[in-house]
Scaffold this active site. Structure first.
Site, PDB file in Angstrom:
ATOM      1  N   SER A 265      40.318  41.454  38.951  1.00 49.11           N
ATOM      2  CA  SER A 265      40.429  41.624  37.498  1.00 49.11           C
ATOM      3  C   SER A 265      40.499  43.114  37.167  1.00 49.11           C
ATOM      4  O   SER A 265      40.795  43.938  38.042  1.00 49.11           O
ATOM      5  CB  SER A 265      39.236  40.960  36.805  1.00 49.11           C
ATOM      6  OG  SER A 265      39.442  40.919  35.413  1.00 49.11           O
ATOM      7  N   ASN A 266      40.247  43.483  35.935  1.00 49.73           N
ATOM      8  CA  ASN A 266      40.242  44.902  35.545  1.00 49.73           C
ATOM      9  C   ASN A 266      39.169  45.119  34.485  1.00 49.73           C
ATOM     10  O   ASN A 266      38.483  44.182  34.086  1.00 49.73           O
ATOM     11  CB  ASN A 266      41.625  45.328  35.040  1.00 49.73           C
ATOM     12  CG  ASN A 266      42.091  44.433  33.908  1.00 49.73           C
ATOM     13  OD1 ASN A 266      41.487  44.404  32.844  1.00 49.73           O
ATOM     14  ND2 ASN A 266      43.158  43.681  34.147  1.00 49.73           N
TER      15      ASN A 266
END
Ligand code: CTP
Length: 413
Positions: A219-220
């Site tokens: 993810s980020n």
């Protein structure tokens, strides 16, 4: 009309007339409606109402001079600018003959008159002249009222009745309840006149998660704040907003229809349903560009000294919309860049067939993921470029939508 003042940032400017003693009640009523209120006083107003009373009811410090005290901390030096940026509406009550004259001539010698100038274009200014009847009807006051009306301010005729002079006639400031009603009407009609009013707007927000196995993902750092701020502001302008968001810890803005998704594929599939019917598609999500080709069922054991993860490309949701949008539909995107920002943003604008792109300067402290502020440069497809200063994400969202509205006007969409 609903509660149009909920969540709104309201500045109350008070000038030096006897009716100023009623303003703490006005602050109270606005706060009860869910508005955030900041108070600005002229020097004259302090003869009729105290800073302390207003600071207590507004739960904020009260402003008077543009020049901050000597012991001020950093951000206060330009408070006349930041408050003007912050405000969604400006109420001036009571407005004396002197204050009307200063406002109409563009004088800017205290915080109240400075804010009148730094308020963002299009925000409602509602002015309540209050003074003796003869003064109110005098040619100079009437001329100043006409000038201010011609600049788009709403001048509310004072009530008639007993005046402080002992005479009776026109000149009384309306009661705080009535001031709130006038303000509601002004805010509501501004929303009605927005280019976004009644339009269907889809916003993507937040990060996506791409599963590696049953308990791990790629993810980020996206918090979703920018997308949520855009959704909120568009809804306040009367748009019918659909928000498609990855996993975030944010409340749904009032009036917004929300879809929660996890992966880029899920975001894509929900968004696709709106491609044909929406008027404006705004891609504010930080969509993962790749996903693991074959996520492992259950939890992967650490039995190998090393493993290889094969990633395959996710669909580019915004580009897909940009490529298939019909005339009249608008596509807006972000370009989060760490280097060659403007050039890359312009390339993305063209490659994804967008109408507007916000180049998002990324430095982790002032702009980008997780932080509450952003530094954006807006570029429309006609080449008009607008550099914004460091702003809160709410303010940046407002400016982006102002720019989009301007684009709608100039391209007659
Ligand atoms: N976007 C999208 N779907 C993707 C990737 C990006 O809808 N799979 C949208 C984002 O919401 C943003 C814009 O495209 O509005 C640009 O995203 P960004 O991450 O800056 O760039 P990318 O297109 O992913 O290109 P790169 O990572 O190479 O910079």
């Amino acid at each position: 009309m609903g509660n149009v003042l909920r969540g709104k940032n309201i500045i109350i400017g008070i000038s030096g007339g006897i009716a100023a003693y009623k303003t703490p009640q006005l602050v109270r009523l606005l706060k009860k409606q869910g508005a955030q209120v900041r108070v600005v006083l002229t020097e004259g107003a302090t003869h009729f109402v105290s800073d302390l009373a207003l600071a207590t009811v507004s739960e904020e410090r009260v402003y008077r001079s543009i020049f901050p005290p000597a012991d001020t901390s950093g951000t206060d030096y330009t408070r006349h600018i930041s408050l003007g940026e912050w405000a969604d509406a400006f109420v001036i009550a009571p407005a004396t003959a002197n204050t009307l004259a200063r406002l109409s001539s563009g004088l800017c010698d205290d915080m109240l008159t400075a804010l009148f100038i730094t308020l963002r274009p299009g925000k409602p200014v509602v002015i309540f002249p209050a003074m003796d009847g003869q003064m109110f009807l005098s040619p100079s006051v009437q001329r100043n009222i006409r000038i201010l009306s011609s600049q788009g301010c709403r001048l509310i005729t004072p009530d008639s009745g007993e005046l402080a002079s002992g005479l009776s006639g026109v000149g009384r400031m309306p009661e705080p309840e009535s001031i709130v009603l006038s303000l509601e009407k002004a805010v509501h009609s501004i929303a009605n006149s927005s280019q976004l009013y009644g339009k269907s707007v889809v916003v993507t927000a937040g990060p996506t998660r791409e599963k590696i196995d049953g308990v791990r993902f790629i993810s980020n750092y996206s918090s979703g704040k920018m997308g949520f701020a855009i959704a909120r502001s568009a809804a306040e302008r009367g748009a019918l907003v659909t928000l498609i968001t990855g996993p975030v810890h944010l409340e749904t803005p009032s009036g917004v229809k929300r879809f929660d998704v996890e992966t880029a594929m899920e975001m894509h599939d929900v968004a696709e349903n709106f491609f044909k019917s929406c008027s404006i598609f705004i891609g504010a999500a930080a969509v993962s560009d790749y996903r693991p080709a074959e996520p492992f069922e259950g939890k992967m054991k650490k039995e190998h000294p090393e493993i290889e993860l094969t990633l395959i490309k996710n669909p580019d949701i915004l580009a897909e919309f940009g490529m298939q949008k019909a005339p009249g539909q608008l596509a807006v995107g972000f370009a989060l860049e760490t280097h060659a920002g403007l050039d890359n943003a312009r390339k993305k604008l063209n490659a994804k067939n967008l109408d507007l792109i916000a180049f998002n300067f990324f430095d982790r402290k002032t702009s980008g993921f997780e932080v509450d502020t952003n530094i954006l440069t807006l570029i429309d497809k006609e080449g008009v470029t607008t550099e914004l200063p460091q702003l809160t994400k709410d303010q940046a969202a407002e400016r982006l939508l102002d720019c989009l509205e301007q684009f709608c006007v100039t391209t007659q969409l």
